[in-house]
Design a protein around this motif. Structure first.
Motif, PDB file in Angstrom:
ATOM      1  N   PHE A   1      17.319  83.487  98.682  1.00 53.62           N
ATOM      2  CA  PHE A   1      16.995  82.714  97.480  1.00 53.62           C
ATOM      3  C   PHE A   1      15.503  82.390  97.436  1.00 53.62           C
ATOM      4  O   PHE A   1      14.851  82.515  96.389  1.00 53.62           O
ATOM      5  CB  PHE A   1      17.836  81.437  97.448  1.00 53.62           C
ATOM      6  N   GLU A   2      14.954  81.990  98.569  1.00 53.23           N
ATOM      7  CA  GLU A   2      13.521  81.693  98.637  1.00 53.23           C
ATOM      8  C   GLU A   2      12.692  82.941  98.319  1.00 53.23           C
ATOM      9  O   GLU A   2      11.709  82.868  97.573  1.00 53.23           O
ATOM     10  CB  GLU A   2      13.166  81.158 100.029  1.00 53.23           C
ATOM     11  N   GLU A   3      13.093  84.071  98.871  1.00 58.63           N
ATOM     12  CA  GLU A   3      12.360  85.317  98.633  1.00 58.63           C
ATOM     13  C   GLU A   3      12.458  85.741  97.167  1.00 58.63           C
ATOM     14  O   GLU A   3      11.472  86.151  96.557  1.00 58.63           O
ATOM     15  CB  GLU A   3      12.911  86.425  99.538  1.00 58.63           C
ATOM     16  N   GLU A   4      13.650  85.618  96.591  1.00 64.96           N
ATOM     17  CA  GLU A   4      13.858  86.030  95.201  1.00 64.96           C
ATOM     18  C   GLU A   4      13.101  85.119  94.221  1.00 64.96           C
ATOM     19  O   GLU A   4      12.546  85.586  93.227  1.00 64.96           O
ATOM     20  CB  GLU A   4      15.355  86.053  94.885  1.00 64.96           C
ATOM     21  N   MET A   5      13.067  83.827  94.521  1.00 64.71           N
ATOM     22  CA  MET A   5      12.290  82.897  93.699  1.00 64.71           C
ATOM     23  C   MET A   5      10.797  83.200  93.802  1.00 64.71           C
ATOM     24  O   MET A   5      10.073  83.192  92.800  1.00 64.71           O
ATOM     25  CB  MET A   5      12.554  81.454  94.129  1.00 64.71           C
ATOM     26  N   SER A   6      10.342  83.501  95.010  1.00 64.73           N
ATOM     27  CA  SER A   6       8.923  83.828  95.215  1.00 64.73           C
ATOM     28  C   SER A   6       8.536  85.068  94.421  1.00 64.73           C
ATOM     29  O   SER A   6       7.463  85.114  93.798  1.00 64.73           O
ATOM     30  CB  SER A   6       8.635  84.060  96.697  1.00 64.73           C
ATOM     31  N   LEU A   7       9.408  86.070  94.434  1.00 70.68           N
ATOM     32  CA  LEU A   7       9.142  87.301  93.682  1.00 70.68           C
ATOM     33  C   LEU A   7       9.108  87.034  92.184  1.00 70.68           C
ATOM     34  O   LEU A   7       8.233  87.530  91.466  1.00 70.68           O
ATOM     35  CB  LEU A   7      10.203  88.361  94.000  1.00 70.68           C
ATOM     36  N   TYR A   8      10.057  86.232  91.711  1.00 71.99           N
ATOM     37  CA  TYR A   8      10.104  85.917  90.277  1.00 71.99           C
ATOM     38  C   TYR A   8       8.839  85.174  89.845  1.00 71.99           C
ATOM     39  O   TYR A   8       8.265  85.449  88.788  1.00 71.99           O
ATOM     40  CB  TYR A   8      11.349  85.073  89.959  1.00 71.99           C
ATOM     41  N   LEU A   9       8.403  84.223  90.669  1.00 73.94           N
ATOM     42  CA  LEU A   9       7.253  83.391  90.323  1.00 73.94           C
ATOM     43  C   LEU A   9       5.922  84.035  90.703  1.00 73.94           C
ATOM     44  O   LEU A   9       4.871  83.524  90.329  1.00 73.94           O
ATOM     45  CB  LEU A   9       7.366  82.039  91.033  1.00 73.94           C
ATOM     46  N   LYS A  10       5.989  85.130  91.462  1.00 78.98           N
ATOM     47  CA  LYS A  10       4.774  85.751  92.027  1.00 78.98           C
ATOM     48  C   LYS A  10       4.010  84.728  92.874  1.00 78.98           C
ATOM     49  O   LYS A  10       2.782  84.610  92.815  1.00 78.98           O
ATOM     50  CB  LYS A  10       3.881  86.319  90.919  1.00 78.98           C
ATOM     51  N   ALA A  11       4.776  83.969  93.659  1.00 73.43           N
ATOM     52  CA  ALA A  11       4.223  82.925  94.523  1.00 73.43           C
ATOM     53  C   ALA A  11       4.185  83.405  95.973  1.00 73.43           C
ATOM     54  O   ALA A  11       4.967  84.287  96.359  1.00 73.43           O
ATOM     55  CB  ALA A  11       5.083  81.666  94.417  1.00 73.43           C
ATOM     56  N   PRO A  12       3.300  82.842  96.803  1.00 69.51           N
ATOM     57  CA  PRO A  12       3.196  83.261  98.209  1.00 69.51           C
ATOM     58  C   PRO A  12       4.462  83.006  99.024  1.00 69.51           C
ATOM     59  O   PRO A  12       4.704  83.656 100.029  1.00 69.51           O
ATOM     60  CB  PRO A  12       2.045  82.414  98.756  1.00 69.51           C
TER      61      PRO A  12
END
Length: 392
Positions: A43-54
């Motif tokens: 979930f953390e990885e998928e959210m990071s990808l969606y947001l383009k966040a580190p």
């Protein structure tokens, strides 16, 4: 005339995609029921990808995420933190958790969000008093982005970190950038009424990896890397559970669809009611609102409380706009900076604004019923005002 719905029309109820049970079943089958597990990492990885966040840290609530950001920044007793006034109390409560003092900043009319003019005056005064804030918490209200370019310029000129409270704005953007990824920290909420939900939960993002690592450490009771339970500083029990993270993964798959649905509901309300005296929260140039809640100012000489009461009779849930925090008894005595001296935008919005049912599972027929009753409520309220005037 719209048909009377068979169920109560809620403001923003959860809307499941139908895929959540698969993720929950996987957690049960693999016995990852504990607070940690593969769904959290995914979930953390998928959210990071969606947001383009580190990176991202899944936590128990959006409030917990704000608290962690303040702790990571070293906010402590005696410090001040600037915060949007027109917001839910959860935006400011973590300031109190740290023993710090909130200073509230008014909204500006175009976005309904933090006023750069008020922020600039507050920052200049704080600099003059040699008491600059340790952080600024800017809220993206009801799915609409604040004017982040101006706000960031002010904060960066004083080297003050910015925490974006994007609890209500997942799926929204500012000049093509997702809200919550412009400042130093981003805060998201997955409460039951949000655009996607994990039942209860939140997420913290940050520009710097070291901040994310420290936040994750603090969220897990600040356990030192040792062969036994050793703790050198205060920590928190703030990690999201693996089961709830599974729900979040399924919800994230339909986020774009939910944003489109929210925007369609808003468009339909606006087209039907703008000519009836209602005025709607603006989507100014360069911003993209997820329209988490459709919000409107009621017609002139109409009381929001009367609109809310009238719709309650038909099992339609509406609510007043947030009561500004500088008006709350909890924060009596805290400093406040208005948009323009003697011009309080947030107070004006509170006295004129309502939130309208915006659930993505609202049917077209139900929305027509809500629109019909909103029109009726104005007529009923105007009659009431007229009757009161005649009595005088």
């Amino acid at each position: 005339m719209a048909v009377l719905p068979k169920r109560k029309i809620l403001l923003s109820p959860p809307h499941m995609s139908g895929k959540e049970e698969n993720y929950i079943a996987e957690a049960f089958q693999t016995n990852w029921i504990a607070p940690v597990g593969p769904h959290i990492d995914a979930f953390e990885e998928e959210m990071s990808l969606y947001l383009k966040a580190p990176g991202a840290v899944a936590v128990s609530s959006g409030t917990a995420a704000i608290h962690l950001a303040l702790d990571v920044l070293g906010v402590k007793a005696g410090d001040t933190v600037f915060c949007s006034s027109l917001t839910f109390v959860a935006s400011a409560n973590p300031i109190l958790y740290q023993g710090a003092e909130p200073v509230f900043i008014d909204s500006e009319p175009e976005s309904w969000n933090m006023s750069p003019q008020a922020l600039k005056r507050a920052m200049e005064q704080a600099d003059k008093n040699n008491r600059l804030p340790k952080a600024v918490i800017v809220v993206h209200l009801y799915g609409q982005s604040a004017k982040m370019e101006e706000i960031m310029q002010i904060c960066q000129s004083y080297e003050i970190p910015v925490i974006e409270d994007a609890a209500e704005s997942l799926g929204a953007g500012y000049k093509g950038i997702p809200t919550g990824t412009i400042g130093d920290f981003g805060i998201y909420s997955f409460n039951g009424n949000k655009i996607i939900t994990t039942s209860g939960g939140g997420m913290l993002t940050a520009k710097k990896k070291k901040h994310l690592e420290k936040a994750k450490f603090l969220a897990q009771q600040a356990k030192d890397p040792a062969a036994y339970y050793q703790h050198s500083r205060k920590g928190y029990n703030y990690r999201m559970s693996n089961v709830l993270a599974g729900i979040g993964r399924a919800q994230l798959l339909v986020l774009e669809e939910r944003v489109e649905q929210k925007r369609f509901l808003f468009k339909r309300y606006k087209e039907a009611l703008e000519g009836r005296g209602y005025s709607f929260m603006n989507e100014y140039e360069g911003s993209y609102s997820c329209r988490w809640l459709t919000t409107a100012q009621v017609p002139y000489k109409t009381a929001p409380s009367e609109i809310v009461s009238y719709l309650e009779k038909f099992d339609i849930e509406t609510r007043r706009i947030w009561k500004p925090l500088h008006m709350q008894p909890l924060f009596a005595g805290c400093s406040y900076y208005s948009h323009i001296p003697h011009n309080n935008t947030s107070e004006m919005l509170f006295h004129t604004g309502i939130c309208i049912p915006s659930g993505t599972n609202l049917t077209g027929e139900e929305q027509l019923f809500v629109i019909e009753k909103l029109e009726e409520a104005v007529k009923a309220n105007n009659v009431r005002v007229s009757e009161i005037s005649n009595l005088k």
